[in-house]
Design an enzyme around this catalytic site. Structure first.
Site, PDB file in Angstrom:
ATOM      1  N   ASP A   1       0.824  -1.208   0.000  1.00  0.00           N
ATOM      2  CA  ASP A   1       0.000   0.000   0.000  1.00  0.00           C
ATOM      3  C   ASP A   1       0.860   1.260   0.000  1.00  0.00           C
ATOM      4  OD1 ASP A   1      -2.244   1.458   2.515  1.00  0.00           O
ATOM      5  OD2 ASP A   1      -1.836   1.982   0.418  1.00  0.00           O
TER       6      ASP A   1
ATOM      7  N   SER B   1      -0.901  16.531 -11.553  1.00  0.00           N
ATOM      8  CA  SER B   1      -1.118  16.369 -12.989  1.00  0.00           C
ATOM      9  C   SER B   1      -1.737  17.671 -13.498  1.00  0.00           C
ATOM     10  CB  SER B   1      -2.080  15.199 -13.258  1.00  0.00           C
ATOM     11  OG  SER B   1      -2.520  15.222 -14.609  1.00  0.00           O
TER      12      SER B   1
HETATM   13  C1  LIG Z   1      -4.638   7.140   1.576  1.00  0.00           C
HETATM   14  C2  LIG Z   1      -5.847   6.284   1.337  1.00  0.00           C
HETATM   15  S1  LIG Z   1      -5.903   4.952   2.514  1.00  0.00           S
HETATM   16  C3  LIG Z   1      -4.639   3.930   2.038  1.00  0.00           C
HETATM   17  N1  LIG Z   1      -4.206   3.825   0.824  1.00  0.00           N
HETATM   18  N2  LIG Z   1      -4.111   3.157   2.992  1.00  0.00           N
HETATM   19  C4  LIG Z   1      -7.150   7.021   1.488  1.00  0.00           C
HETATM   20  C5  LIG Z   1      -7.214   8.148   2.285  1.00  0.00           C
HETATM   21  C6  LIG Z   1      -8.446   8.768   2.436  1.00  0.00           C
HETATM   22  C7  LIG Z   1      -9.559   8.259   1.758  1.00  0.00           C
HETATM   23 CL1  LIG Z   1     -11.118   9.026   1.950  1.00  0.00          CL
HETATM   24  C8  LIG Z   1      -9.466   7.131   0.966  1.00  0.00           C
HETATM   25  C9  LIG Z   1      -8.232   6.514   0.825  1.00  0.00           C
END
Ligand SMILES: C[C@@H](SC(=N)N)c1ccc(Cl)cc1
Length: 406
Positions: A111, A275
């Site tokens: 991740d 971007s």
């Molecule tokens: C940074 C990712 S969470 C992850 N990739 N571990 C994320 C943050 C906020 C929202 Cl609302 C949705 C996804």
């Protein structure tokens, strides 16, 4: 061993002498024939050879040369590769990772949107385990408890986990980090319990957002950088097919054309880039700054409202459905490609097919969009829907993201 030979051996071992050790024959004839043999321990190191000459003639070393020599004899550098296998609808990608001694294989979600390496563990209540493989630190001879350390994380989708910490060996393919913080879960939310194939997460964002207290821990990538051939990792996710995460090298056969690099703003701990614009299928290019993160841990492509409205205006019958919390359309709809700019000249095309994410119900009549609004997040999220259209290079030391078509 004669002093001369000892000195020679020590110089060779330090890389400050030639690769050849003289051999002195024992015949007592007043003459000697010295047969040379190669020194198997000699690593050719140009700066050291140059410094040796300067030392010999008393010439001061330049700062550059001093630094180069201080860099020492190059040690063997390593690389690693892990297969990224998609779960249904490419909702997430899981990669086999080995943890502990003997190695326990766990399927983890790598991740780039978080920085904790946490795993299902024997410390969980049995009710929170539902088929996942669990890490039992008492069964790993290399596990050492990080006394007093705890962690607790909540993700953007509301899922969460918490626990304590062990230092253990972690490997992805041939790449091993021998002292990696492995966060053992003591509690996980229902979303993780229900995700029966996912044994945990391996965070690849920046250390600043690691949640271990009282002392933040480094990510696997950060720990690996000093032994990697090159201090980078790449994500090559695929549509409904296994892809790869590679560490320490860029596989030139995995992409087409050139890699275009963008600066990363890591101030929030993410791989954040901007971007400058987009196009919808063959439509005109629209200059619209989209500041977002490259996030393998998020499934969809979450973009500014103006962009999302412009996109679904091109899809007959597409509408926002409150009960679904997003844009839906007829599963039979033809979806336009979404093209986003990487710098002023490069483009990544997300095929319309990727934006027909999944049916909203078993009838398969209406489908949920792979592009949705980024409202309330504070930035856009280039999740798997976008990433699987590209070959992406994550370069921490140079704080840059590389994008290539494939
Ligand atoms: C940074 C990712 S969470 C992850 N990739 N571990 C994320 C943050 C906020 C929202 Cl609302 C949705 C996804």
């Amino acid at each position: 061993m004669p002093a001369l030979l000892l000195l020679a051996a020590s110089l060779v071992a330090s890389g400050l002498a030639s690769a050849v050790l003289p051999r002195i024959d024992s015949a007592n004839t007043g003459t000697a024939s010295l047969k040379q043999v190669r020194n198997p321990h000699f690593f050719p190191h140009g700066p050291s050879a140059l410094a040796k000459v300067y030392h010999k003639y008393g010439v001061p070393l330049s700062d550059d040369l001093r630094l180069a020599v201080a860099g020492g004899i190059p040690h063997k550098r390593v690389t690693g590769s892990g297969v990224a296998s998609p779960q249904q609808y490419d909702v997430e990608y899981l990669t086999p990772i080995s943890v502990g001694t003997p190695p326990l294989v766990l399927n983890l979600n790598l991740d780039t949107g978080s920085s904790d390496l946490w795993v299902f563990s024997s410390e969980l209540p049995p009710s929170e385990i539902n088929g996942q493989t669990v890490y039992d630190p008492t069964k790993s001879t290399s596990a050492k408890k990080l006394e007093g350390a705890t962690w607790e994380i909540e993700y953007g989708d509301g899922s969460s986990s918490e626990g304590d910490v062990y230092i253990d060996s972690v490997a992805i393919g041939d790449l091993t980090v021998t002292a990696q913080a492995v966060q053992a879960a003591k509690n996980v939310s229902a979303e993780f319990t229900a995700d029966t194939h996912d044994d945990g997460l391996l965070g690849l964002a920046f250390n600043t957002i690691n949640t271990v207290q009282p002392t933040r821990q480094k990510t696997f990538y950060d720990n690996a950088q000093s032994i990697l051939d090159a201090p980078v990792f790449t994500a090559d996710l695929k549509d409904d097919a296994p892809g790869h995460y590679n560490f320490g090298y860029i596989d030139s056969s995995a992409y087409t054309g050139n890699i275009s690099y963008l600066p990363v703003d890591s101030s929030q701990g993410f791989w954040m880039f901007t971007s400058p614009g987009y196009a919808i299928s063959k439509g005109g290019y629209k200059i619209t700054e989209m500041k977002g993160i490259a996030d393998t841990g998020t499934t969809l492509l979450l973009l500014p409202t103006s962009v999302v409205l412009a996109y679904y205006k091109q899809v007959d019958g597409a509408r926002y459905e409150g009960t679904q919390g997003g844009y839906i359309f007829a599963c039979s709809a033809t979806l336009p490609d979404f093209v986003f700019a990487v710098g002023n000249n490069a483009r990544i095309t997300v095929p319309g097919k990727y934006i027909n994410y999944a049916p909203t119900d078993s009838s398969g009549t209406t489908c949920f969009g792979g592009i949705q609004k980024d409202i309330g997040i504070g930035f856009s999220i280039f999740g798997d829907v976008a990433l699987k259209a590209a070959f992406v290079v994550f370069d921490g030391p140079n704080q840059q993201l590389g994008w290539a078509a494939k």
